[in-house]
Motif scaffolding. Sequence first.
Motif, PDB file in Angstrom:
ATOM      1  N   PRO A   6       0.748  -1.280   0.031  1.00  0.00           N
ATOM      2  CA  PRO A   6      -0.090  -0.238   0.021  1.00  0.00           C
ATOM      3  C   PRO A   6       0.813   1.220  -0.004  1.00  0.00           C
ATOM      4  N   SER A   9      -0.887   7.012   0.853  1.00  0.00           N
ATOM      5  CA  SER A   9      -2.158   7.547   1.154  1.00  0.00           C
ATOM      6  C   SER A   9      -3.380   6.375   1.748  1.00  0.00           C
ATOM      7  N   SER A  10      -2.772   5.070   1.823  1.00  0.00           N
ATOM      8  CA  SER A  10      -3.558   4.132   2.406  1.00  0.00           C
ATOM      9  C   SER A  10      -3.380   4.051   4.005  1.00  0.00           C
ATOM     10  N   ARG A  11      -4.299   3.821   4.447  1.00  0.00           N
ATOM     11  CA  ARG A  11      -4.250   3.626   6.146  1.00  0.00           C
ATOM     12  C   ARG A  11      -3.391   2.414   6.445  1.00  0.00           C
ATOM     13  N   TYR A  13      -0.371   2.157   4.978  1.00  0.00           N
ATOM     14  CA  TYR A  13       1.007   2.280   4.872  1.00  0.00           C
ATOM     15  C   TYR A  13       2.116   2.204   5.953  1.00  0.00           C
ATOM     16  N   HIS A  46       4.279   0.806  -4.893  1.00  0.00           N
ATOM     17  CA  HIS A  46       3.292   1.309  -3.983  1.00  0.00           C
ATOM     18  C   HIS A  46       1.975   1.383  -4.787  1.00  0.00           C
ATOM     19  N   ARG A  48      -2.764   1.156  -4.024  1.00  0.00           N
ATOM     20  CA  ARG A  48      -3.694   1.230  -3.117  1.00  0.00           C
ATOM     21  C   ARG A  48      -3.972  -0.116  -2.729  1.00  0.00           C
ATOM     22  N   GLY A  49      -4.026  -0.526  -1.400  1.00  0.00           N
ATOM     23  CA  GLY A  49      -4.201  -1.736  -0.722  1.00  0.00           C
ATOM     24  C   GLY A  49      -4.983  -2.578  -1.194  1.00  0.00           C
ATOM     25  N   THR A  66      -0.865  -6.627   2.326  1.00  0.00           N
ATOM     26  CA  THR A  66      -2.020  -5.937   2.375  1.00  0.00           C
ATOM     27  C   THR A  66      -2.730  -6.369   3.661  1.00  0.00           C
TER      28      THR A  66
END
Length: 226
Positions: A6, A9-11, A13, A46, A48-49, A66
């Motif tokens: 991720p 911007s992903s939670r 990360y 990198h 999006r998860g 992930t």
Amino acid sequence: MIVAVPGSSSRLYGPVADAIGSRFARNDEAHPRSLWHRIGADSLVHCRGFDVPELVASEAVDIGITGYDVCVEWCLASGQSLTIRALPPARTSFVTYCTVAGRTPHTIYTEYPAITRAWLAACANPQPVRIVRLHGSTEGVIRADDTGAGLLLVTSGQTLAANGLDVEVPLLATDVCVVTRTLPPAGQTLIDLPSLPVLPLPSFCQAPGGSADKPIPRQRDGGLRR
């Protein structure tokens, strides 16, 4: 070896960065906005998860890191199998069924429509319900809808409490995990895959796939966990 993780911007990360920091200690910091880093013969991508399982299944990357919730949702939604292995926990969250005490829900808002349908299909005591997919925080929407509930990712529970929501049923824990195709990549990898325990899908996901019109349960039995 290409590894998908991720992005910033992903939670996920922060937890993923903690989990893989020792494996990618020489990550190139000269270009902080780059989404592609090469470490010797290996590369880190990198993204999006929620895209990680798709990239693994399509063979664009060799392995992905992930959340367990993301992998379960993807496998159920796509009808495909991937191998999910547990990493040492970096942060444990839970996917839970949340509502307002005393409310009779007719709509479930969720980022996990496939998990929602599988759970409903495995439950008893029916009543009609529709599933609405939203992206991002949905607690305020649930609170505003007098007949709304949700399947949500919960870490601390503070947002639920602030919006007057109750956790009725914890469904699955969402530790960081490693995902590969059913047949893992050949040869050596940066991660010792055979040493990591394989995570099955939650027991309720073994039921036949549900539909948006499946019943919603009324139970407070501690929930169903992987």
